[in-house]
Design an enzyme around this catalytic site. Structure first.
Site, PDB file in Angstrom:
ATOM      1  N   CYS A   1      55.783  50.279  40.652  1.00 50.16           N
ATOM      2  CA  CYS A   1      56.374  51.622  40.785  1.00 50.16           C
ATOM      3  C   CYS A   1      57.884  51.510  41.031  1.00 50.16           C
ATOM      4  O   CYS A   1      58.324  51.121  42.113  1.00 50.16           O
ATOM      5  CB  CYS A   1      55.686  52.361  41.923  1.00 50.16           C
ATOM      6  SG  CYS A   1      56.495  53.901  42.398  1.00 50.16           S
TER       7      CYS A   1
ATOM      8  N   CYS B   1      59.310  53.628  43.849  1.00 53.05           N
ATOM      9  CA  CYS B   1      58.942  53.048  45.153  1.00 53.05           C
ATOM     10  C   CYS B   1      59.952  51.982  45.578  1.00 53.05           C
ATOM     11  O   CYS B   1      60.274  51.854  46.763  1.00 53.05           O
ATOM     12  CB  CYS B   1      57.559  52.414  45.077  1.00 53.05           C
ATOM     13  SG  CYS B   1      56.214  53.573  44.724  1.00 53.05           S
TER      14      CYS B   1
END
Length: 296
Positions: A39, A42
């Site tokens: 991700c 993230c």
């Protein structure tokens, strides 16, 4: 698995989720960052969260959960997209967000979460000490203690209120206005600060009035029943710090004529009650006498 070395940042798994998040959140807030190695958002959010949490030291913990390795938790909490960030407090989710955030938004979120558990024990003790110093009108000590509170907790509303009260007590009226102008709207509009500022104008007016005490004494000697002079002397004595005598003069005026000048003496007395503090012994005694006068 990433190893976090900060004492308030840890990696959490299915095995220790109950102990390190649910149970631990009963003692202080726990921010949980749900992420995954693939991700990209993230990777941007994670370091910003960690930096913000490190600033809060013992007030909050950041728990990082890799949803690829802990799919059961993600399913139970219905994590549908990442990054997702939740704040747990007292065993349940109380706040959160999904997706990317700016650094300032993250700082605000972390600060808001950290404040859920209230001030630490040291700050609480200092607040009690500041309150006692204010009650005793020990303005220098109250000022010093208030500054210590704000060093430990820079946005503590009670700390700012205590600082303002101490500065008013020290007749630092212009400095109070400078501080208030620099405060954020949230702090300026908080109940403790609003209450503290109520005493600014009456205290400043009283401080300026004390310059006329000698003239007023002569006028009252010549005309002891002059209600206007009585009120002016009461204001001047309040500015000098002789609060009990100031209240007695206002009560004397009310006793002579409750309705004089649209109940000016009663209104002034109520204003000074707020300024001196409703817990002050002078206020308590004067309120009792005022009630007796008004309802006798």
């Amino acid at each position: 698995m990433e190893i976090n070395v900060s004492s308030n940042i840890k990696d959490v798994t299915t095995d220790n989720f109950m102990s390190d998040v649910i149970e631990s959140s009963k003692e202080k807030p726990i921010i949980v960052d749900f992420w995954a190695p693939w991700c990209e958002p993230c990777k941007q959010l994670g370091p910003l969260l960690e930096d913000a949490v490190k600033e809060q030291k013992d007030k909050i913990t950041l728990a990082k959960i890799d949803i690829d390795q802990n799919q059961e938790i993600a399913a139970q909490l219905r994590i549908q997209s990442i990054p997702t960030v939740y704040t747990f407090f007292e065993g349940k989710v109380v706040d959160g967000f999904q997706g990317s955030k700016t650094n300032s938004e993250i700082l605000d979120f972390v600060k808001k979460s950290a404040n859920l558990s209230g001030p630490g024990e040291e700050v609480e003790n200092l607040i009690s000490m500041a309150k006692l110093s204010i009650e005793e009108r020990n303005w220098n000590d109250a000022n010093e203690i208030s500054q210590k509170i704000l060093t430990l907790d820079p946005e503590n509303h009670i700390g700012f209120a205590s600082l303002i009260k101490s500065m008013i007590g020290l007749n630092q009226f212009s400095d109070v206005r400078e501080i208030v102008d620099a405060l954020s709207a949230e702090i300026k509009e908080s109940k403790p600060v609003v209450e503290a500022l109520k005493s600014l104008e009456p205290s400043e007016k009283a401080f300026k009035a004390q310059e006329n005490i000698q003239d007023l004494e002569k006028q009252l000697q010549n005309d002891p029943n002059n209600l206007e002079n009585l009120q002016e002397m009461a204001v001047a004595l309040y500015g000098k710090g002789d609060i009990a005598t100031s209240f007695d003069l206002l009560l004397k005026s009310i006793e002579k004529d409750k309705e004089w000048n649209d109940q000016a003496a009663r209104k002034q007395l109520i204003e000074f009650f707020s300024s001196a503090g409703f817990d002050a012994i002078e206020t308590i005694n004067a309120r009792r006498k005022l009630a007796s006068l008004l309802f006798s």
